[in-house]
Enzyme design. Structure first.
Site, PDB file in Angstrom:
ATOM      1  N   ASP A   1       0.824  -1.206   0.000  1.00 50.90           N
ATOM      2  CA  ASP A   1       0.000   0.000   0.000  1.00 50.90           C
ATOM      3  C   ASP A   1       0.858   1.257   0.000  1.00 50.90           C
ATOM      4  O   ASP A   1       2.079   1.209   0.159  1.00 50.90           O
ATOM      5  CB  ASP A   1      -0.914   0.015   1.232  1.00 50.90           C
TER       6      ASP A   1
ATOM      7  N   LYS B   1      -3.679   2.958  -1.826  1.00 48.60           N
ATOM      8  CA  LYS B   1      -4.987   3.566  -1.655  1.00 48.60           C
ATOM      9  C   LYS B   1      -4.857   4.746  -0.706  1.00 48.60           C
ATOM     10  O   LYS B   1      -4.066   4.738   0.218  1.00 48.60           O
ATOM     11  CB  LYS B   1      -5.996   2.557  -1.090  1.00 48.60           C
TER      12      LYS B   1
END
EC number: 2.1.1.107
Length: 459
Positions: free
Chosen positions: A248, A270
């Site tokens: 991530d 994200k």
């Protein structure tokens, strides 16, 4: 990287050593161990050099240095106590594009000699690039105490099995699993150390005959809040064994670099309000890679089970029949508060902690009255965009406007910044901060002035 670490194969290759004293003797021992064909040049030699020459282990040349000695030489070491001679050797070697080491003069050398941990055929080299040789030596001593003496026998035995392993296992993933089982096999290591060849043979055959699960697996690993030093040992172990790392936005480059160099890295970052890869596609990606026989690490910032959607991904894998495991990480609330000098609990100020997602909407059914209770600490994850709403709802429930608050930006990293104020200022402070940030509300924030220890940018 100032120096490229390489290991040179010098067996039967001509090398020149200039110097005949104690320092040169130490370098000669290394060259002899490497199987080099050594010529040693000096005006005088100590007894050890004379003994080596008598045993035909090397050749001595009694003379001043002559650049002609460099003809057909692969490597040269200047180890005299005369800097002018050393410089002459270095300059002559450089003209001929021959690698030259000048002892104790890294600035006048085309290669340097590291501190060595010898578990032949396994070798470990430690170097500070000549800037801190004492530190390199201390690290070598530390590693010497940690690495078992029988590692060399284990490595040599692995070399004997390489061709058989290639025939027995077609897939690279299956070979890797075999080697990892072999290298952590305590009984096999003991048998090798005691030179019990019959027992070694028995244990080896058991390893070859045991079925290897060719299915891949997914390990959900919490990377911690930012500082690579906060990654757990188990997380590091899984990261270094992974074929594929799916990570991530909040995972730092320093942590990613701890993975294997040949591991595939897939970014699915994200952030609030933006999803570069939809969650269902991430789920499918994990399943696809695991079904292909890969070991997949799903690397998430903080702890994967605290506002990390880790459970959702594992539910999908469970339904798909994909094996998985979880390695927890230090969550942002714990790491960022500690690095900011803010205890989450305190006997006089807070008897509890509430971890709350900041992705709250104006119609969200949060129990704001319980959140406004006294003697507790509130920690909001991903709350910057809703900071003013959080401020207003808590004040509506009679939480005093003067309650201390802090916004921790890039917590635990070298870019950490802490903005402090009162609850009535939370919305204003949030406008000065950027993601990733954590909001802490409670009287414990007031202890920051006394307990702050980590160098950060404070506002």
């Amino acid at each position: 990287m100032d120096y490229l670490p390489i290991f040179c194969q010098l067996h039967d290759k001509p090398c020149l050593l200039v110097g005949g004293g104690e320092i040169a003797e130490r370098k000669a021992r290394l060259l002899l161990d490497a199987g080099a064909v050594i010529t040693v040049n000096a005006l005088d030699f100590n007894d050890q050099f004379r003994a080596w020459e008598k045993d035909a282990q090397l050749t001595l040349v009694h003379s001043t240095f002559d650049p002609a000695l460099l003809n057909e030489v692969w490597l040269v070491i200047a180890a005299t106590d005369n800097q002018d001679v050393n410089n002459h050797v270095y300059a002559s070697a450089s003209e001929r594009r021959i690698f030259c080491n000048v002892v104790d003069s890294p600035e006048r050398a085309s290669f340097i000699m590291p501190s060595i941990i010898d578990r032949s055929p396994l070798m470990v080299a430690v170097s500070s690039g000549g800037t801190a040789p004492v530190l390199a030596r201390l690290l070598r001593e530390k590693l010497e105490s940690i690495l078992p003496q029988n590692l060399g026998k284990l490595a040599a035995f692995a070399g004997e099995l390489r061709s058989r392993v290639k025939i027995r296992f077609c897939k690279m993933s299956a070979r890797r699993r075999f080697w990892e089982k072999l290298f952590v096999h305590d009984r096999l290591a003991q048998a090798l150390a005691s030179e019990d060849r019959e027992r070694v043979q028995q244990l080896t055959e058991l390893l070859f005959s045991a079925p290897l699960d060719d299915r891949g697996e997914v390990t959900l690993v919490g990377a911690g809040p930012g500082d690579a030093g906060l990654l757990t040992l188990k997380g590091l172990q899984h990261l270094q064994q992974a074929d594929i790392v799916v990570y991530d936005r909040l995972v730092s480059k320093e942590i990613l670099n701890l993975s294997r160099r040949d591991a595939e890295r897939i970014f699915v970052g994200k952030a609030s309000g933006y999803h570069s890869v939809p969650q269902d596609q991430i789920n499918q990606l994990l399943e696809e890679k695991a079904r292909a026989g890969h070991r997949v690490v799903r690397l998430k910032g903080g702890d994967p089970f605290i506002f990390g959607r880790g459970a959702e991904e594992l539910e999908y894998l469970q339904q798909a029949g994909v094996p998985f495991s979880v390695v927890p990480g230090i969550t942002a609330a714990s790491g960022c508060s500690a690095y900011s000098g803010i205890p989450l609990t305190h006997r006089d100020h807070s008897q509890g902690v509430r971890l709350i997602t900041g992705h709250v909407k104006h119609d969200t059914d949060l129990d704001w009255s319980s959140l406004a209770a006294e003697k507790q600490t509130l920690v909001f994850y991903m709350g910057l965009q809703q900071a003013e709403h959080i401020q207003n709802k808590l004040i509506e429930q009679q939480l005093p406007e003067t309650v201390p608050v802090a916004i921790i930006e890039n917590g635990t990293s070298t870019k950490q910044r802490v903005l402090s104020g009162q609850l009535s200022q939370l919305g204003e402070l949030a406008q000065q901060a950027s993601s990733p940030s954590l909001i802490i509300i409670g009287n414990v924030v007031g202890l920051r002035e006394k307990l702050s220890w980590f160098s950060d940018q404070t506002a």
